[in-house]
Design a protein around this motif. Sequence first.
Motif, PDB file in Angstrom:
ATOM      1  N   GLY A   1      48.076  47.928  45.978  1.00  8.35           N
ATOM      2  CA  GLY A   1      49.493  47.880  45.663  1.00  8.35           C
ATOM      3  C   GLY A   1      49.980  46.448  45.802  1.00  8.35           C
ATOM      4  N   ASP A   2      51.166  46.190  45.286  1.00 10.54           N
ATOM      5  CA  ASP A   2      51.722  44.831  45.302  1.00 10.54           C
ATOM      6  C   ASP A   2      53.008  44.856  46.118  1.00 10.54           C
ATOM      7  N   MET A   3      53.041  44.108  47.197  1.00  9.86           N
ATOM      8  CA  MET A   3      54.265  44.008  47.997  1.00  9.86           C
ATOM      9  C   MET A   3      54.628  42.539  48.124  1.00  9.86           C
ATOM     10  N   ASN A   4      55.749  42.146  47.572  1.00 11.91           N
ATOM     11  CA  ASN A   4      56.117  40.725  47.561  1.00 11.91           C
ATOM     12  C   ASN A   4      54.983  39.865  47.015  1.00 11.91           C
ATOM     13  N   GLY A   5      54.299  40.351  46.002  1.00  6.84           N
ATOM     14  CA  GLY A   5      53.210  39.580  45.409  1.00  6.84           C
ATOM     15  C   GLY A   5      51.919  39.632  46.209  1.00  6.84           C
ATOM     16  N   LEU A   6      51.892  40.347  47.314  1.00  8.04           N
ATOM     17  CA  LEU A   6      50.699  40.417  48.165  1.00  8.04           C
ATOM     18  C   LEU A   6      49.943  41.722  47.900  1.00  8.04           C
ATOM     19  N   GLU A   7      48.646  41.591  47.676  1.00  7.73           N
ATOM     20  CA  GLU A   7      47.830  42.791  47.442  1.00  7.73           C
ATOM     21  C   GLU A   7      47.532  43.480  48.764  1.00  7.73           C
ATOM     22  N   HIS A   8      47.688  44.770  48.784  1.00  4.87           N
ATOM     23  CA  HIS A   8      47.308  45.544  49.979  1.00  4.87           C
ATOM     24  C   HIS A   8      46.727  46.877  49.522  1.00  4.87           C
ATOM     25  N   ALA A   9      45.776  47.395  50.293  1.00  7.43           N
ATOM     26  CA  ALA A   9      45.055  48.597  49.862  1.00  7.43           C
ATOM     27  C   ALA A   9      45.927  49.830  50.028  1.00  7.43           C
ATOM     28  N   LEU A  10      45.998  50.646  48.964  1.00  2.00           N
ATOM     29  CA  LEU A  10      46.754  51.902  49.031  1.00  2.00           C
ATOM     30  C   LEU A  10      45.847  53.066  49.413  1.00  2.00           C
ATOM     31  N   TRP A  11      44.647  53.086  48.846  1.00  2.00           N
ATOM     32  CA  TRP A  11      43.660  54.124  49.154  1.00  2.00           C
ATOM     33  C   TRP A  11      42.315  53.669  48.622  1.00  2.00           C
ATOM     34  N   PHE A  12      41.283  54.374  49.020  1.00  2.00           N
ATOM     35  CA  PHE A  12      39.923  53.991  48.645  1.00  2.00           C
ATOM     36  C   PHE A  12      39.280  55.127  47.854  1.00  2.00           C
TER      37      PHE A  12
END
Length: 808
Positions: free
Chosen positions: A439-450
Amino acid sequence: MKSHTRVLVIGGGVVGCSVLYHLAKAGWTDITLIERAELTAGSTWHAAGGFHTLNGDPNVAKLQQYTVELYREIEALSGQSCGLHLTGGVMLAGTKERMDWLKMAHAKGRYLGMHTEIISAAEAKKLMPLIDEKQFAGAMYDPLEGHLDPYGTTHAYAKSAKILGAEIVLRNRVVDMAQREDGSWDVITEHGSIQAEHVVNCGGLWARECGRMVGLELPVLAMEHMYFLTEDMPEVAEINAATGKEVITALDFEGEIYMRQERGGMLLGTYEQACKPWSEKETPWDFGQNLLEPDLDRIAPSLEVGFRHFPAFENAGIRRVINGPFTFAPDGNPLVGPIRGLRNYWVACGVMAGFSQGGGVGLALSNWMVHGDPGFDVWGMDVARYGDWTTLSHTNAKVRENYARRFRIRFPNEELPAARPFRTTPVYDRLESHNAVFGDMNGLEHALWFAPSRAEARDEFSFRRSNDFPHVAAESAAVREGVGLLEISNFAKYEISGKGAEAWLDTILPNRLPARGRMVLTPMLNENGMLIGDFTLAREADDRFMIFGSGLAEQYHMRWFQAHLPEAGVTLRAHGLDLVGLQIAGPKSRELLARLVDADLTKEAFPFMAVGRFNVGILPALIGRVTYTGDLGYEIWVKPEHQRALFDLLMQEGAGLGIRLFGGRALNSLRLEKSFGSWSREYRPIYTPWEAGLERFVSTQKSDFIGRDALLRARDEGPRRRLATFVVDALDADVIGDEPIWLDGKVVGWVTSGGYAHHAKASVALGYVEAAAFDASAPYEVEIIGDRRPARVAPEPLFDPKGLRMRG
Ligand SMILES: Cc1cc2nc3c(=O)[nH]c(=O)nc-3n(C[C@H](O)[C@H](O)[C@H](O)COP(=O)(O)OP(=O)(O)OC[C@H]3O[C@@H](n4cnc5c(N)ncnc54)[C@H](O)[C@@H]3O)c2cc1C
């Protein structure tokens, strides 16, 4: 022009004039608007003048409603007609998904006091006879839609402001400005300079240039936009004769078309896919009331759909094509408010729907300037949702994406692809190799699920439970039964140090400060006693603290912190991605960490809410014993250069314990079964801690902190609403947020967030209910995609209500 003014508003478009009017109405009358050319000389003069209340953010929708209702007021005060045509309008859905979306928009509108109606395609045809009803699945009717005269409306705001005492200076450009030590601005114009206590940038097409005068790069871009006017149409004349009324406005999502009557013909505009930015780097100052070259080829695909959906257009002659530029922020909502670190400098720009939003923007900003607070929830348009992490080209990609998606559905599990990846952490590749969906939060990638494989690592967009469901269930189970690993670099982390740190924190936070080596949870309040933050506060030393909070709100909180910082004695630092984190959670997390840390981690030695510095293997880390999962767990913070090594170490050592990666969606599921609220959903500046169930985190014994008096008053008056956890008898769809809560056939509240709590095996909704309607045993209903589902209040968290797991 005078030499001094309390407020200088730059720009006489509809937004600047609305800001001026609202400031004057609030009693600030020593105010001046300076306009480069004539009023409306930016994007305002060639607008199509349509207005509506629909917006994905219900708070922005509410402000749009306010805007539409304001026009009669400024007409009456100024004597200037806005040319209002309150025709009502239909929003036409061509697919079942769009119909679902309209039902949800209609449901949201209910608790906002809006009067929309869901109607069939045949009913839509009766209201708007130009449509071919076979092309549509149904529609939503909104009586608060119509169009107006952009010139008349802008002048009505301006005249009203002048009547109340404001001054307007035309044909004079602001060319530069410099700040004095006392925080006021010397504003240099073509015809001399003026000292202003506050400056408001309402520069519209030139907002970027006005920002650059003070070293600010605003995330705004202008896009070309076309509409055309037809010759008189016999079908229009027939409708007018038959109904005695004008043709109502229509919005066709599939055709990406909007339309309204203009004299004896129609005006039709479109948000085309082949969209085109205008003046990408700099807006020329000599651009006046000019139009751009029309390019009908670009809008041809939409017109084809339009001719099919509205057959009468096929025979209509085109009288005139308008192509003009107007500005957008990356998410299409306005940029409003004060700028962090710039005293007395305010913005109200990126307003893409000035005639739907201009009034609300003016009201919010004037409240903010005059009373120190916008007065309602403006997060959706607060300029602080962006920060100095944006770039011109990032803005460009996002604005183009937003423009082309203007009438597209955004599914709740849909992440938008433009300008990605933009910001990544060192473990990004590691997560990707484990098939993370990001997912994208403030342009930062972070894992939503695997996902189980790379090929399966994508979301199937839906309003209902989707392909991630079983995998998020497995991730949640891994945490509850063993140990899970989650990256948490997207949290905000602030370091506060210095001899004044303790006293300062004591003033800005309502909870008691923790002892050395301990943490507390604490909200933050504004002067009105409303929630403006929700933090974990850790004390590392007598004069050194860390605050952990929502990454989304980092700029918002930094703006508040900086505005309240004493002149000396306190050093404040937002770590951003200089400090990154991994979290391990679950009953086996202590065993895992104990294998890697040469220290006593027993419950007695390092209890719940303890914080300390340890080496994890050879890596220096700050560790806090708390997680948002509500389970035994640890947040481990390291410098970026150590994050990959830390990840590998935890994964290797954890293999024997069955460690499993989990993402943001599992975290959401886990926090829901603990009834943990979250910032920007349950905790927002429209709620008090008493309403949000955070009373145990405020210490009214403390003699002084921001918001204390208002907080005590709110306690004495009693809460107006209450946050509750509901277990919903859902079918294949869970709540997303903003659904109405019903009791005895009346809407008595709204959902703030929810989803499926996998371990508890329950569909959960968190939401606020009017205090008078709160009854823990009442048969509530929660509306999910137009279907009222039975819901009961959960009197305590569904998982581990006594908190034995996280304290264990
Ligand atoms: C083709 C088209 C159709 C549209 N249709 C609709 C619609 O149907 N409904 C709707 O709500 N919106 C519509 N819009 C959008 C609408 O026009 C904008 O939302 C609105 O004009 C924004 O107003 P503003 O005041 O922010 O900006 P602007 O109108 O650009 O005003 C900014 C003003 O600031 C002045 N200025 C800038 N810098 C300086 C300086 N340094 N010194 C002095 N003065 C300065 C400029 O001269 C200008 O007058 C449409 C736009 C276009 C182009």
